[in-house]
Design a protein around this motif. Structure first.
Motif, PDB file in Angstrom:
ATOM      1  N   LEU A 262       0.855  -1.185   0.000  1.00 50.43           N
ATOM      2  CA  LEU A 262       0.000   0.000   0.000  1.00 50.43           C
ATOM      3  C   LEU A 262       0.890   1.234   0.000  1.00 50.43           C
ATOM      4  N   PHE A 263       0.612   2.175  -0.892  1.00 51.09           N
ATOM      5  CA  PHE A 263       1.332   3.443  -0.909  1.00 51.09           C
ATOM      6  C   PHE A 263       0.367   4.574  -0.573  1.00 51.09           C
ATOM      7  N   SER A 286      -4.143   7.100  -1.596  1.00 45.82           N
ATOM      8  CA  SER A 286      -3.590   5.795  -1.257  1.00 45.82           C
ATOM      9  C   SER A 286      -3.861   4.855  -2.418  1.00 45.82           C
ATOM     10  N   ILE A 287      -2.921   3.978  -2.681  1.00 43.67           N
ATOM     11  CA  ILE A 287      -3.023   3.105  -3.846  1.00 43.67           C
ATOM     12  C   ILE A 287      -2.558   1.703  -3.475  1.00 43.67           C
ATOM     13  N   PHE A 288      -3.272   0.719  -3.986  1.00 42.70           N
ATOM     14  CA  PHE A 288      -3.038  -0.690  -3.669  1.00 42.70           C
ATOM     15  C   PHE A 288      -2.209  -1.326  -4.789  1.00 42.70           C
ATOM     16  N   ILE A 289      -1.078  -1.931  -4.419  1.00 34.73           N
ATOM     17  CA  ILE A 289      -0.220  -2.621  -5.382  1.00 34.73           C
ATOM     18  C   ILE A 289      -0.472  -4.123  -5.262  1.00 34.73           C
ATOM     19  N   PRO A 290      -1.130  -4.728  -6.256  1.00 34.64           N
ATOM     20  CA  PRO A 290      -1.400  -6.168  -6.187  1.00 34.64           C
ATOM     21  C   PRO A 290      -0.111  -6.989  -6.143  1.00 34.64           C
ATOM     22  N   ALA A 291      -0.216  -8.161  -5.563  1.00 27.31           N
ATOM     23  CA  ALA A 291       0.951  -9.026  -5.395  1.00 27.31           C
ATOM     24  C   ALA A 291       1.569  -9.434  -6.725  1.00 27.31           C
ATOM     25  N   THR A 292       0.771  -9.457  -7.787  1.00 30.18           N
ATOM     26  CA  THR A 292       1.260  -9.926  -9.087  1.00 30.18           C
ATOM     27  C   THR A 292       1.414  -8.798 -10.105  1.00 30.18           C
ATOM     28  N   LEU A 293       1.547  -7.561  -9.638  1.00 28.54           N
ATOM     29  CA  LEU A 293       1.687  -6.445 -10.581  1.00 28.54           C
ATOM     30  C   LEU A 293       2.958  -6.568 -11.416  1.00 28.54           C
ATOM     31  N   GLY A 294       4.055  -7.020 -10.799  1.00 27.40           N
ATOM     32  CA  GLY A 294       5.335  -7.096 -11.500  1.00 27.40           C
ATOM     33  C   GLY A 294       6.166  -5.846 -11.293  1.00 27.40           C
ATOM     34  N   ASP A 295       6.987  -5.506 -12.278  1.00 29.00           N
ATOM     35  CA  ASP A 295       7.853  -4.328 -12.180  1.00 29.00           C
ATOM     36  C   ASP A 295       7.030  -3.046 -12.297  1.00 29.00           C
ATOM     37  N   LYS A 303       6.541  12.308  -1.802  1.00 26.07           N
ATOM     38  CA  LYS A 303       6.840  11.452  -0.661  1.00 26.07           C
ATOM     39  C   LYS A 303       5.689  10.476  -0.440  1.00 26.07           C
ATOM     40  N   LEU A 304       6.058   9.226  -0.184  1.00 23.90           N
ATOM     41  CA  LEU A 304       5.092   8.152  -0.024  1.00 23.90           C
ATOM     42  C   LEU A 304       5.391   7.349   1.229  1.00 23.90           C
ATOM     43  N   LEU A 305       4.335   6.824   1.842  1.00 23.42           N
ATOM     44  CA  LEU A 305       4.480   5.795   2.860  1.00 23.42           C
ATOM     45  C   LEU A 305       4.140   4.457   2.216  1.00 23.42           C
ATOM     46  N   LYS A 306       5.001   3.483   2.393  1.00 17.15           N
ATOM     47  CA  LYS A 306       4.757   2.128   1.891  1.00 17.15           C
ATOM     48  C   LYS A 306       4.459   1.232   3.088  1.00 17.15           C
ATOM     49  N   SER A 307       3.284   0.606   3.078  1.00 24.55           N
ATOM     50  CA  SER A 307       2.850  -0.244   4.189  1.00 24.55           C
ATOM     51  C   SER A 307       2.593  -1.654   3.675  1.00 24.55           C
ATOM     52  N   TYR A 308       2.972  -2.638   4.477  1.00 24.60           N
ATOM     53  CA  TYR A 308       2.712  -4.021   4.087  1.00 24.60           C
ATOM     54  C   TYR A 308       2.859  -4.946   5.285  1.00 24.60           C
ATOM     55  N   ILE A 309       2.420  -6.189   5.103  1.00 26.14           N
ATOM     56  CA  ILE A 309       2.524  -7.203   6.147  1.00 26.14           C
ATOM     57  C   ILE A 309       3.873  -7.904   6.003  1.00 26.14           C
ATOM     58  N   PRO A 310       4.720  -7.855   7.020  1.00 24.89           N
ATOM     59  CA  PRO A 310       6.062  -8.429   6.883  1.00 24.89           C
ATOM     60  C   PRO A 310       6.062  -9.945   7.035  1.00 24.89           C
ATOM     61  N   ASN A 311       7.156 -10.533   6.637  1.00 28.89           N
ATOM     62  CA  ASN A 311       7.383 -11.963   6.826  1.00 28.89           C
ATOM     63  C   ASN A 311       8.356 -12.116   7.985  1.00 28.89           C
ATOM     64  N   LEU A 312       7.823 -12.250   9.193  1.00 32.37           N
ATOM     65  CA  LEU A 312       8.671 -12.320  10.391  1.00 32.37           C
ATOM     66  C   LEU A 312       8.886 -13.769  10.819  1.00 32.37           C
TER      67      LEU A 312
END
Length: 312
Positions: A262-263, A286-295, A303-312
């Motif tokens: 998410l940006f 705010s804009i949603f970047i799908p998992a399969t968007l690619g490059d 300036k942007l905030l990038k939010s996501y669920i981490p792999n912990l």
């Protein structure tokens, strides 16, 4: 798949301001306090605003596209994040949010840990983040007597400040600020004190969940300079990761098939360019970047905030 925007969901609040009108022309009349910009919750679900999926609800596209949209490691039953803009002319209530265990047991909802990025702040603006010099008994007596101020950790803020607000941390947004809030997808709030405005309080539940050992601090993060942009790592938690991008010219990125991104644009305007087209990004979007968007490329000076669920 393509970068997805959602219709803004506006909510009136008694403490609302007019900060959103400075950069949006679709704000309805009234005392607007919140705009839910990426949301898939029972109290507010976004509708796609662009592209071939326009008019579909967030729930509908999750059901159809699943992993292609959200990523292979994201639970499809309950979208995990909610992105808001909050504009406050007056103080919000002094409040606290429960953790997942308490919220699920008592409210049938997720807990609520959140983060605040100060997009704009009037001179002298402040936030309340945490308590000081008190325990549960002192705090309870102060609620009853209306003498809470001496136990509240009030911090002066300015544009660009960032705070990680864990469940259990007493907090309040005060007047004169515009905040980007990234949070767990929850709408459970326990009001401790509301400045005698007549709204319901939830003191007993609040006292159940307040952690008086938690502290709220302005996080500067870790800055990494890249070719064409700067990236600041603001927070990493089990609930979300947030990075700030300061785009000078261009940042080249790639989506992750395991998770969505998410940006949120907190300053300036720019462009996302991807294999099949481009999408403009304006201040406050705010804009949603799908998992399969690619490059894809982030182009411009913004300036942007990038939010996501981490792999912990």
């Amino acid at each position: 798949m393509y970068p997805i925007k959602f219709e803004n969901l506006y909510y009136e609040r008694i403490w609302g301001g007019n900060g959103l009108e400075k950069f949006r022309n679709n704000v309805p009349k009234g005392i607007i306090g919140e705009s839910w910009d990426i949301a898939c919750h029972k109290n507010g679900t976004g509708v796609v605003a662009n592209g071939e999926l326009k008019g579909k609800t967030f729930n509908e596209i999750i059901e159809v596209y699943g992993d292609e949209l959200l990523g292979t490691e994201i639970d499809k039953k309950e979208f995990p994040l909610l992105i808001k803009l909050i504009t406050a002319k007056d103080k919000l209530s002094v409040q606290v949010h429960p953790n997942d265990e308490y919220a699920n047991r008592v409210e049938k909802d997720l807990g609520k840990t959140e983060a605040w990025y100060v997009i704009d702040a009037e001179e002298g603006a402040s936030l309340i983040v945490g308590t000081k010099n008190c325990d549960k008994e002192k705090f309870k007596k102060a609620i009853e007597s209306g003498d809470l101020d001496k136990y509240l950790n009030k911090i002066s803020v300015k544009k660009g400040d960032f705070f990680y607000v864990q469940s259990g941390l007493v907090h309040a947004i005060c007047g004169g600020v515009l905040i980007a809030e990234i949070q767990q997808s929850s709408d459970t709030t326990y009001r401790v004190y509301d400045y005698n405005r007549g709204r319901e309080l939830h003191v007993e539940k609040a006292l159940d969940v307040i952690d008086f050992n938690l502290k709220g601090e302005n996080s500067k993060g870790t800055l990494i300079k890249k070719d064409g942009y700067d990236k600041t790592y603001l927070c990493l938690s089990e609930y979300f990761t947030i990075q700030k991008y300061d785009i000078k010219k261009i940042a080249k990125e790639r989506s992750d098939t395991n998770r969505f991104y998410l940006f949120t644009c907190v300053e300036g305007n720019g462009l996302i360019k991807y294999s099949c087209g481009e999408e403009k990004i304006f201040m406050g979007d705010s804009i949603f970047i799908p998992a399969t968007l690619g490059d894809y490329e982030l182009i411009g000076e913004f300036k942007l905030l990038k939010s996501y669920i981490p792999n912990l």
